[in-house]
Design an enzyme around this catalytic site. Structure first.
Site, mmCIF file in Angstrom:
data_model
loop_
_atom_site.group_PDB
_atom_site.id
_atom_site.type_symbol
_atom_site.label_atom_id
_atom_site.label_comp_id
_atom_site.label_asym_id
_atom_site.label_seq_id
_atom_site.Cartn_x
_atom_site.Cartn_y
_atom_site.Cartn_z
ATOM 1 N N GLY A 10 -98.153 -22.341 -36.250
ATOM 2 C CA GLY A 10 -98.786 -23.424 -37.013
ATOM 3 C C GLY A 10 -99.158 -24.581 -36.096
ATOM 4 O O GLY A 10 -98.444 -24.862 -35.141
ATOM 5 N N SER A 207 -94.186 -28.005 -33.367
ATOM 6 C CA SER A 207 -93.886 -27.623 -34.751
ATOM 7 C C SER A 207 -93.622 -28.886 -35.551
ATOM 8 O O SER A 207 -92.906 -29.765 -35.090
ATOM 9 C CB SER A 207 -92.639 -26.737 -34.782
ATOM 10 O OG SER A 207 -92.167 -26.621 -36.102
ATOM 11 N N ASP A 209 -91.878 -28.998 -38.131
ATOM 12 C CA ASP A 209 -90.622 -28.860 -38.880
ATOM 13 C C ASP A 209 -89.409 -29.498 -38.200
ATOM 14 O O ASP A 209 -88.402 -29.728 -38.844
ATOM 15 C CB ASP A 209 -90.306 -27.374 -39.111
ATOM 16 C CG ASP A 209 -91.457 -26.658 -39.806
ATOM 17 O OD1 ASP A 209 -92.225 -27.342 -40.506
ATOM 18 O OD2 ASP A 209 -91.585 -25.436 -39.637
ATOM 19 N N GLN A 344 -99.630 -33.048 -44.457
ATOM 20 C CA GLN A 344 -98.543 -33.393 -43.535
ATOM 21 C C GLN A 344 -98.810 -32.922 -42.112
ATOM 22 O O GLN A 344 -98.255 -33.424 -41.156
ATOM 23 C CB GLN A 344 -97.236 -32.743 -44.012
ATOM 24 C CG GLN A 344 -96.775 -33.265 -45.335
ATOM 25 C CD GLN A 344 -95.752 -32.334 -45.973
ATOM 26 O OE1 GLN A 344 -94.588 -32.371 -45.651
ATOM 27 N NE2 GLN A 344 -96.190 -31.503 -46.888
ATOM 28 N N ARG A 518 -86.801 -69.080 -33.764
ATOM 29 C CA ARG A 518 -86.178 -68.962 -32.442
ATOM 30 C C ARG A 518 -85.002 -69.914 -32.220
ATOM 31 O O ARG A 518 -84.475 -70.006 -31.118
ATOM 32 C CB ARG A 518 -87.236 -69.196 -31.353
ATOM 33 C CG ARG A 518 -88.304 -68.123 -31.353
ATOM 34 C CD ARG A 518 -89.249 -68.256 -30.183
ATOM 35 N NE ARG A 518 -90.394 -67.379 -30.347
ATOM 36 C CZ ARG A 518 -90.423 -66.088 -30.024
ATOM 37 N NH1 ARG A 518 -89.354 -65.531 -29.529
ATOM 38 N NH2 ARG A 518 -91.504 -65.372 -30.215
ATOM 39 N N GLN A 620 -99.182 -58.337 -26.223
ATOM 40 C CA GLN A 620 -98.036 -59.252 -26.136
ATOM 41 C C GLN A 620 -96.937 -58.576 -25.314
ATOM 42 O O GLN A 620 -97.145 -57.506 -24.778
ATOM 43 C CB GLN A 620 -97.522 -59.544 -27.538
ATOM 44 C CG GLN A 620 -98.429 -60.463 -28.328
ATOM 45 C CD GLN A 620 -97.797 -60.911 -29.628
ATOM 46 O OE1 GLN A 620 -96.934 -60.243 -30.169
ATOM 47 N NE2 GLN A 620 -98.227 -62.054 -30.136
HETATM 48 P P1 ATP Z 1 -94.333 -22.177 -36.786
HETATM 49 O O1 ATP Z 1 -93.045 -22.905 -36.567
HETATM 50 O O2 ATP Z 1 -95.470 -23.062 -37.007
HETATM 51 O O3 ATP Z 1 -94.237 -21.098 -37.798
HETATM 52 P P2 ATP Z 1 -94.046 -20.090 -34.874
HETATM 53 O O4 ATP Z 1 -94.329 -20.024 -33.439
HETATM 54 O O5 ATP Z 1 -92.622 -19.905 -35.274
HETATM 55 O O6 ATP Z 1 -94.657 -21.433 -35.405
HETATM 56 P P3 ATP Z 1 -94.742 -17.453 -35.800
HETATM 57 O O7 ATP Z 1 -95.773 -17.007 -36.791
HETATM 58 O O8 ATP Z 1 -93.342 -17.064 -36.047
HETATM 59 O O9 ATP Z 1 -94.930 -18.997 -35.651
HETATM 60 O O10 ATP Z 1 -95.136 -16.886 -34.353
HETATM 61 C C1 ATP Z 1 -96.427 -17.098 -33.806
HETATM 62 C C2 ATP Z 1 -96.856 -15.891 -33.032
HETATM 63 O O11 ATP Z 1 -95.950 -15.628 -31.971
HETATM 64 C C3 ATP Z 1 -96.875 -14.599 -33.826
HETATM 65 O O12 ATP Z 1 -98.052 -14.468 -34.589
HETATM 66 C C4 ATP Z 1 -96.812 -13.569 -32.735
HETATM 67 O O13 ATP Z 1 -98.069 -13.371 -32.148
HETATM 68 C C5 ATP Z 1 -95.890 -14.229 -31.713
HETATM 69 N N1 ATP Z 1 -94.517 -13.722 -31.887
HETATM 70 C C6 ATP Z 1 -93.601 -14.156 -32.746
HETATM 71 N N2 ATP Z 1 -92.457 -13.445 -32.638
HETATM 72 C C7 ATP Z 1 -92.668 -12.534 -31.683
HETATM 73 C C8 ATP Z 1 -91.890 -11.485 -31.087
HETATM 74 N N3 ATP Z 1 -90.633 -11.239 -31.464
HETATM 75 N N4 ATP Z 1 -92.454 -10.752 -30.120
HETATM 76 C C9 ATP Z 1 -93.695 -10.982 -29.710
HETATM 77 N N5 ATP Z 1 -94.485 -11.951 -30.233
HETATM 78 C C10 ATP Z 1 -93.994 -12.704 -31.196
#
Ligand code: ATP
Length: 816
Positions: A10, A207, A209, A344, A518, A620
């Site tokens: 995201g 992120s 979050d 957000q 002050r 300032q």
């Molecule tokens: P957010 O916190 O916004 O969800 P995120 O990085 O956790 O971000 P994910 O959808 O979990 O989002 O992961 C993003 C991408 O990372 C996935 O679409 C995939 O391409 C890659 N990815 C995630 N987990 C793995 C894994 N175990 N092995 C290889 N690639 C991965």
């Protein structure tokens, strides 16, 4: 080294600042910089079309960086260095980067210095992000490895959430096998396999979050919190008008950080977070009892915040609509639901989401350069105010274990894994949101009359700290006494008791509700002492800047003569100048940086519209360059002048030459506006007006110059959520400090009327590197530069240098 960067998962505000800082820091270290569009999907897709001639040209030998080359004119060297790396993004004179318009068939793209100019103020990620299912397969990762090796890249920066960072680590561990398989299939040569035997990886957490363990903040979380608090602030007024209840659903997936911090900073009444479900069964009773108490106190509005991942003790989801029904049916409240959704995520990054990614990006490049086959993959995190490297997989594993703990209903463990600050914030939220409850009151003898006073200029967070203190006092059975208009007000008997409801709306109020000035106690120390006695103060909390510190010092020294000062006293630094010694942050400093960023974004837009205008912006800060230096870093200022560094003629001559060279390099008709930030006290001679006129004169046909003074606008209107949350945290710690020392002093007096307060019972609360500390005022004096009204050390002094490196000032390119 060739380094590629991608953003994944995201999107979040601040991702562009990450890319900008990594590209620039990499170029400054002599690396070749690449970006991967559309996250891991871009790695998998790779480049199906050949690079254009411009890109090829960039790669040619004579485009290598020329650092400190003997006998070459400095301007030529500068030009060469800035041009070096200009890649495909600039190839048709545009930095437009949307939907692959100019980059069809190419996902792994060479970038240069100017490609990332002006990216600071943009939300989301300009290089695109995606969730790639293909990368999760071995075939996808094999394709990704091939595409990187084809371009000669074996160093990767990934900015994303825990999924993206897991993917990065999997990729790194598998890399040798992927290389072997590519070699066996003859898709790469033996030489390529040998040259790219290992992948270097570093992760940054992008992120909203704030769900990653081993870092205090993820990139984008502060901006998301700001968006949420803006919404709550707006809802507050309509909720008050109609005496309504609002249930606000916020993002955060399985993490309650956004809901919790919004609850604290937004002054909410009740929150639901995944890590700590309501303890009572059924939880509806607990919520209605609390909100019912608020309404009995005549509270007109109710704000309930629910995290999207909230659930009860049995993990049954708690939904906003259901909460609304409960509030309507049981308490008869006119209740509405607001789901903030994707608002957000988006929008301009706040100051913190520009500064932290910049510092973290620089650290990421260093981590890559220092990486060996033995070192683990690092994640760049933040521990309080310090950028740190932590083992990536440890952070990911710990983050995953929070989800497991929640699934196993082990909420104590989940809370513990989120870290001490999270738990502290949650306890704090209960202290300040819950209405008076007889059970929480201390025994009579422990109760105090606590005076609260504001000092110096107003700063964001003063009212939030006061509200928190007042609410805590009332809960504990203390009496919170407001001294209006500082020490003058005290001498005029401008003192009254704060009430639970009276401070309700203060969380998001700027300025000073108590009134501030002050005047120091020294205007009439004896008179002040007699008022302390008359009102029976058992403890004092001062909220203010350098004056607050000086006032505390005077009161502490006054203990020798006036027994009324033999009580615990505490000072919370609150000043936009951030000039209180020892502390890295004062309340108000984040709000003012945001005010500066807002103003400078607007000014830069105007300057850019004029194509070739330099704005000299005066800030300032008195004799303290904090806001200029950090503000410069947050807005990408070309030059920064601070009192600590001063201004000299040599400096000005060099800076004028830099600006001329820079403008001469801009593509025809595509010049941008540039900013110069000057602290008001940087020099008595080289004033803002004088520098503006000088630039106007020297700019000739290349650029013109204007000035803008930000003045008191830097105090900001509404305090930032970071300042509000920090105010609540510090204020509660101060209350605990006062209680603890009150008890100690009482005990030591052994029943005698005359009491002796030890020196450490007059202290300032400070934030330093990784902890919050109480420093006795006597010790603090040794760290103060009383003449210039600032600390002797300034942790931010490196920020000015860093900013000037990132805009390519010649000396940082090795040209003097
Ligand atoms: P957010 O916190 O916004 O969800 P995120 O990085 O956790 O971000 P994910 O959808 O979990 O989002 O992961 C993003 C991408 O990372 C996935 O679409 C995939 O391409 C890659 N990815 C995630 N987990 C793995 C894994 N175990 N092995 C290889 N690639 C991965």
């Amino acid at each position: 080294m060739k380094i590629a960067i991608l953003t994944s998962g995201g999107d979040s505000a601040g991702m562009n600042a990450v890319v900008r800082s990594i590209v620039k820091a990499g170029i400054l270290k002599g690396c070749e910089m690449w970006v991967v569009r559309e996250g891991y999907e871009g790695l998998v897709q790779g480049n199906t079309e050949a690079a254009t001639s411009v890109n090829d040209q960039v790669k040619s030998d004579d485009q290598q960086p020329v650092l400190q080359q003997e006998g070459v004119h400095p301007d030529k060297q500068l030009l060469h260095n800035l041009r070096f790396g200009d890649g495909e993004l600039l190839k048709d004179g545009t930095t437009e980067f949307v939907g692959g318009r100019t980059l069809k068939g190419r996902y792994i793209v060479r970038v240069g210095w100017d490609d990332v100019r002006g990216w600071f103020s943009q939300g989301g990620t300009l290089i695109g992000t995606a969730r790639s299912m293909t990368f999760k397969t071995i075939e996808g990762r094999t394709a990704a490895a091939f595409n990187l090796i084809k371009e000669g890249i074996d160093a990767l920066v990934v900015c994303g959430g825990d999924g993206s960072l897991t993917g990065a680590d999997v990729f790194r561990r598998e890399w040798p096998d992927l290389v072997r398989s590519l070699k066996d299939q003859s898709r790469i040569t033996d030489k390529q396999a040998e040259q790219h035997a290992h992948l270097k990886v570093v992760g940054l957490v992008g992120s909203i979050d704030n769900d990653m363990c081993l870092t205090d903040l993820t990139i984008g979380a502060p901006t998301a919190l700001q968006r949420i608090c803006e919404a709550i602030d707006n809802i507050n007024s309509t909720a008050y008008s109609h005496s309504r209840a609002f249930v606000i659903e916020v993002m955060g997936r399985d993490c309650g950080w956004l809901a919790l911090m919004a609850g604290v900073a937004g002054g909410a009444d009740f929150i639901f977070i995944p890590e700590r479900p309501p303890s009572a069964q059924p939880w509806e009773d607990e919520m209605c009892a609390e909100i019912g108490r608020h309404r009995k106190l005549n509270k007109r509005k109710t704000i309930v915040i629910v995290a999207e991942g909230a659930h009860d003790l049995d993990l049954n989801p708690i939904r906003a609509e259901y909460i609304k029904d409960v509030l309507t049916e049981r308490l008869g409240l006119d209740t509405r639901v607001t789901t903030l959704g994707h608002t957000q995520r988006g929008g301009r990054p706040c100051a913190l989401d520009r500064i932290l990614p910049t510092l973290q990006g620089v650290e990421a490049v260093d981590a890559l350069i220092e990486s060996t086959t033995e070192t683990p993959s690092y994640m760049i995190g933040l521990h309080e105010n310090k950028v740190v490297r932590v083992p990536l997989m440890e952070a990911v594993a710990m983050t995953r274990s929070v989800a497991t703990a929640v699934k196993e209903k082990n909420f104590d463990k989940a809370l513990e894994l989120r870290g001490a600050e999270f738990k502290e914030a949650l306890d704090g939220f209960h202290h300040i949101s819950q209405a008076v409850d007889e059970r929480t009151r201390l025994p009579e003898e422990k109760r105090m009359r606590i005076a609260i006073i504001h000092m110096g200029a107003p700063a964001g967070g003063m009212n939030a700290a006061t509200r928190t203190a007042a609410r805590y006092c009332i809960r504990q059975g203390h009496t919170p006494l407001a001294i209006h208009n500082g020490f003058r007000g005290l001498l005029d008997d401008n003192v009254d008791t704060l009430s639970w409801l009276g401070v309700d709306a203060w969380m998001n109020r700027g300025g000073s509700e108590l009134g501030t000035n002050r005047a120091l106690p020294s205007i009439d120390l004896g008179g002040v002492a007699s008022k302390f006695q008359e009102y029976g103060f058992n403890a004092v909390m001062l909220i203010g800047g350098f004056e607050g510190f000086t006032a505390l010092q005077q009161l502490e020294e006054g203990r020798k003569h006036y027994p009324a000062f033999q009580i615990p006293m505490v000072h919370i630094p609150a000043t936009i100048s951030n000039n209180v010694p020892m502390t890295e942050y004062s309340l108000g400093s984040d709000t003012s940086l945001n005010a500066l960023v807002d103003a400078c974004d607007a000014i830069k837009q105007s300057a850019s519209a004029s194509r070739n205008r330099v704005f000299v912006v005066e800030t300032q800060g008195g004799k303290c360059g904090y806001i200029a230096a950090l503000g410069g870093l947050a807005v990408g200022a070309s030059l920064v002048y601070t009192p600590e560094h001063g201004i000299t003629l040599d400096m000005l001559r060099r800076d004028v030459r830099f600006l001329k060279t820079r403008y001469a390099l801009d593509p025809q008709g595509k010049s941008e506006g540039r900013l110069v930030i000057r602290n008001e006290s940087s020099s008595k001679v080289y004033t803002t007006d004088m520098i503006t006129k000088m630039l106007q004169e020297e700019g000739g046909t290349l650029f013109d110059a204007r000035s803008a003074s930000l003045g008191h606008t830097l105090q900001g209107g509404i305090p930032s959520p970071v300042d509000r949350a920090r105010a609540a945290r510090l204020s509660l710690k101060c209350m605990a400090f006062l209680e603890q020392h009150h008890e100690k002093i009482l005990k030591a007096s052994n029943g005698h009327k005359s009491r002796i307060a030890p020196p450490e019972s007059a202290a300032i609360i400070i934030i330093q590197t990784s902890s919050v500390k109480m420093v006795p005022v006597q010790e603090m004096v040794q760290h103060a530069d009383m003449v210039n009204r600032r600390g002797k050390d300034s942790w931010w002094s490196g920020a000015k240098d860093l900013e000037e490196q990132l805009v390519g000032k010649p000396q940082f390119l090795g040209i003097h």
